[in-house]
Design a protein around this motif. Sequence first.
Motif, PDB file in Angstrom:
ATOM      1  N   ALA A 245       0.600  -1.243   0.167  1.00  0.00           N
ATOM      2  CA  ALA A 245      -0.115   0.009   0.013  1.00  0.00           C
ATOM      3  C   ALA A 245       0.909   1.216  -0.026  1.00  0.00           C
ATOM      4  CB  ALA A 245      -0.782  -0.106   1.034  1.00  0.00           C
ATOM      5  N   PRO A 246       0.373   2.449  -0.885  1.00  0.00           N
ATOM      6  CA  PRO A 246       1.183   3.680  -0.725  1.00  0.00           C
ATOM      7  C   PRO A 246       0.877   4.263   0.656  1.00  0.00           C
ATOM      8  CG  PRO A 246      -0.588   3.503  -2.136  1.00  0.00           C
ATOM      9  CD  PRO A 246      -0.798   2.476  -1.739  1.00  0.00           C
ATOM     10  N   LEU A 247       1.384   5.266   1.037  1.00  0.00           N
ATOM     11  CA  LEU A 247       1.200   5.982   2.255  1.00  0.00           C
ATOM     12  C   LEU A 247      -0.344   6.403   2.137  1.00  0.00           C
ATOM     13  CD1 LEU A 247       4.321   7.599   3.773  1.00  0.00           C
ATOM     14  CD2 LEU A 247       2.938   6.197   4.801  1.00  0.00           C
ATOM     15  N   TYR A 248      -0.532   7.232   0.994  1.00  0.00           N
ATOM     16  CA  TYR A 248      -1.627   7.965   0.658  1.00  0.00           C
ATOM     17  C   TYR A 248      -1.757   7.641  -0.760  1.00  0.00           C
ATOM     18  CZ  TYR A 248       1.826  11.373  -0.528  1.00  0.00           C
ATOM     19  OH  TYR A 248       2.934  12.092  -1.337  1.00  0.00           O
ATOM     20  N   LEU A 249      -3.045   8.068  -1.398  1.00  0.00           N
ATOM     21  CA  LEU A 249      -3.488   7.515  -2.747  1.00  0.00           C
ATOM     22  C   LEU A 249      -3.633   8.981  -3.579  1.00  0.00           C
ATOM     23  CD1 LEU A 249      -6.184   5.173  -1.940  1.00  0.00           C
ATOM     24  CD2 LEU A 249      -3.964   4.596  -3.365  1.00  0.00           C
ATOM     25  N   VAL A 250      -3.124   9.081  -4.656  1.00  0.00           N
ATOM     26  CA  VAL A 250      -3.243  10.192  -5.577  1.00  0.00           C
ATOM     27  C   VAL A 250      -3.920   9.569  -6.736  1.00  0.00           C
ATOM     28  CG1 VAL A 250      -2.108  11.965  -6.992  1.00  0.00           C
ATOM     29  CG2 VAL A 250      -1.069  11.339  -4.859  1.00  0.00           C
ATOM     30  N   LEU A 251      -5.254  10.311  -6.778  1.00  0.00           N
ATOM     31  CA  LEU A 251      -6.150   9.724  -7.840  1.00  0.00           C
ATOM     32  C   LEU A 251      -6.785  10.692  -8.744  1.00  0.00           C
ATOM     33  CD1 LEU A 251      -8.175   7.621  -5.173  1.00  0.00           C
ATOM     34  CD2 LEU A 251      -6.312   6.666  -6.872  1.00  0.00           C
ATOM     35  N   ASP A 252      -7.466  10.753  -9.720  1.00  0.00           N
ATOM     36  CA  ASP A 252      -8.050  11.181 -10.960  1.00  0.00           C
ATOM     37  C   ASP A 252      -6.916  12.201 -11.138  1.00  0.00           C
ATOM     38  OD1 ASP A 252      -9.897  12.483 -12.452  1.00  0.00           O
ATOM     39  OD2 ASP A 252     -10.951  13.390 -10.719  1.00  0.00           O
ATOM     40  N   GLU A 253      -6.041  12.005 -11.647  1.00  0.00           N
ATOM     41  CA  GLU A 253      -4.786  12.740 -12.256  1.00  0.00           C
ATOM     42  C   GLU A 253      -4.328  13.880 -11.206  1.00  0.00           C
ATOM     43  OE1 GLU A 253      -6.781  14.249 -15.784  1.00  0.00           O
ATOM     44  OE2 GLU A 253      -6.148  12.232 -17.046  1.00  0.00           O
ATOM     45  N   GLY A 254      -4.448  13.453  -9.972  1.00  0.00           N
ATOM     46  CA  GLY A 254      -3.882  14.381  -8.796  1.00  0.00           C
ATOM     47  C   GLY A 254      -4.973  15.333  -8.492  1.00  0.00           C
ATOM     48  N   LYS A 255      -6.273  15.365  -8.919  1.00  0.00           N
ATOM     49  CA  LYS A 255      -7.227  16.162  -8.239  1.00  0.00           C
ATOM     50  C   LYS A 255      -7.864  15.533  -6.851  1.00  0.00           C
ATOM     51  CE  LYS A 255      -8.890  17.010 -12.872  1.00  0.00           C
ATOM     52  NZ  LYS A 255      -9.636  16.042 -13.712  1.00  0.00           N
ATOM     53  N   LEU A 256      -7.501  14.247  -6.602  1.00  0.00           N
ATOM     54  CA  LEU A 256      -8.058  13.758  -5.381  1.00  0.00           C
ATOM     55  C   LEU A 256      -6.966  12.988  -4.351  1.00  0.00           C
ATOM     56  CD1 LEU A 256     -10.381  12.465  -3.442  1.00  0.00           C
ATOM     57  CD2 LEU A 256     -10.545  10.800  -5.233  1.00  0.00           C
ATOM     58  N   ILE A 257      -6.844  13.452  -3.173  1.00  0.00           N
ATOM     59  CA  ILE A 257      -5.961  12.692  -2.379  1.00  0.00           C
ATOM     60  C   ILE A 257      -6.568  12.213  -1.231  1.00  0.00           C
ATOM     61  CG2 ILE A 257      -3.672  12.932  -1.219  1.00  0.00           C
ATOM     62  CD1 ILE A 257      -3.342  14.109  -4.041  1.00  0.00           C
ATOM     63  N   THR A 258      -6.499  10.691  -1.029  1.00  0.00           N
ATOM     64  CA  THR A 258      -6.922  10.105   0.101  1.00  0.00           C
ATOM     65  C   THR A 258      -5.787   9.652   1.176  1.00  0.00           C
ATOM     66  OG1 THR A 258      -7.081   7.843  -0.756  1.00  0.00           O
ATOM     67  CG2 THR A 258      -8.696   9.269  -1.160  1.00  0.00           C
ATOM     68  N   ALA A 259      -5.998  10.040   2.471  1.00  0.00           N
ATOM     69  CA  ALA A 259      -5.172   9.729   3.376  1.00  0.00           C
ATOM     70  C   ALA A 259      -5.455   9.605   4.797  1.00  0.00           C
ATOM     71  CB  ALA A 259      -3.938  10.973   3.439  1.00  0.00           C
ATOM     72  N   HIS A 260      -5.202   8.718   5.566  1.00  0.00           N
ATOM     73  CA  HIS A 260      -5.758   7.978   6.571  1.00  0.00           C
ATOM     74  C   HIS A 260      -6.031   9.669   7.510  1.00  0.00           C
ATOM     75  CE1 HIS A 260      -7.202   6.261   9.950  1.00  0.00           C
ATOM     76  NE2 HIS A 260      -6.244   6.549  10.999  1.00  0.00           N
ATOM     77  N   ALA A 261      -5.123  10.173   7.812  1.00  0.00           N
ATOM     78  CA  ALA A 261      -5.340  11.222   8.815  1.00  0.00           C
ATOM     79  C   ALA A 261      -5.052  12.629   8.311  1.00  0.00           C
ATOM     80  CB  ALA A 261      -4.128  11.304   9.760  1.00  0.00           C
ATOM     81  N   GLY A 262      -5.108  12.672   6.608  1.00  0.00           N
ATOM     82  CA  GLY A 262      -4.921  13.742   5.867  1.00  0.00           C
ATOM     83  C   GLY A 262      -3.588  14.022   5.783  1.00  0.00           C
ATOM     84  N   ILE A 263      -3.469  15.239   4.929  1.00  0.00           N
ATOM     85  CA  ILE A 263      -1.833  15.627   4.465  1.00  0.00           C
ATOM     86  C   ILE A 263      -2.225  17.011   3.896  1.00  0.00           C
ATOM     87  CG2 ILE A 263      -2.573  14.550   2.101  1.00  0.00           C
ATOM     88  CD1 ILE A 263       0.460  13.935   1.918  1.00  0.00           C
ATOM     89  N   PRO A 264      -1.041  17.797   4.442  1.00  0.00           N
ATOM     90  CA  PRO A 264      -1.138  19.202   3.850  1.00  0.00           C
ATOM     91  C   PRO A 264      -0.546  19.316   2.431  1.00  0.00           C
ATOM     92  CG  PRO A 264       0.810  18.845   5.547  1.00  0.00           C
ATOM     93  CD  PRO A 264      -0.172  17.484   5.431  1.00  0.00           C
ATOM     94  N   GLU A 265      -0.739  20.391   1.860  1.00  0.00           N
ATOM     95  CA  GLU A 265      -0.244  20.497   0.511  1.00  0.00           C
ATOM     96  C   GLU A 265       1.056  20.208   0.207  1.00  0.00           C
ATOM     97  OE1 GLU A 265      -0.949  21.878  -3.783  1.00  0.00           O
ATOM     98  OE2 GLU A 265      -2.201  21.033  -2.286  1.00  0.00           O
ATOM     99  N   ARG A 266       1.792  20.942   1.333  1.00  0.00           N
ATOM    100  CA  ARG A 266       3.245  20.862   1.121  1.00  0.00           C
ATOM    101  C   ARG A 266       3.884  19.519   1.198  1.00  0.00           C
ATOM    102  NH1 ARG A 266       2.208  22.448   6.322  1.00  0.00           N
ATOM    103  NH2 ARG A 266       3.223  21.422   7.852  1.00  0.00           N
TER     104      ARG A 266
END
Length: 246
Positions: free
Chosen positions: A124-145
Amino acid sequence: MNYDIIGDIHGCFAEFKTLTEKLGYKWDNGLPMHPENRIIVFLGDLTDRGPESIRVAETAYELVRKKKALYSPGNHCNKLYRYFLGRNVQVTHGLETTVAEFESLSEKERMKVRSHFCTLYEEAPLYLVLDEGKLITAHAGIPERYIGRYDKKVKTFVLYGDITGERHPDGSPVRRDWAKEYKGNRLVVYGHTPVKEARKINQTWNIDTGCVFGGKLTALRYPEMAIVSVPSTMPYVPEKFRDFEE
């Protein structure tokens, strides 16, 4: 691709089955399959505290293997993985329920469950980058930086949130409300911190509505941006819901 992003399940298999059925999935062969080939996205924390953690984890493994679901881990997934590796982890804060289930299995079943979960976690990746980068899914969230980074600092944030080092009376970490400061254009969908209702702020959605604490199990349908929930069968524990001050 159309996704159904599902918040922290924590072993609540019955609610997971009910929610997927409400979303239009059919369980004809023991797994939820959608007639329009929608993909389930698991936000992590599949296990611990609820009554059927092993069943949830096995279902997620099979769905990911068949390319019918995507998964990124949560902090409880990380702890269970370390337990399966034989690391010295405290069997507390819900892990004891999963371990009790695991220990009740035959040795052959234990080997299978351990192997499946470790494979699921390691791939598993740490978080998922989907829909050409428009959608990010991450368990506890992730800031833009942090999007695009996978270092130790990012791993801590994605698994545990923006922790302060302090603790609540029940032992859980105090977390800053990172979503209030989020200025990115990409949509971030996360869980980890139970809220009574799915919460949108800036370009973020928290969809952990505390199923294991008697709240609801919630999905966010993407790209429709529709919230779908089912009620929990678990006892209600109001102090576990840390709705942030608005």
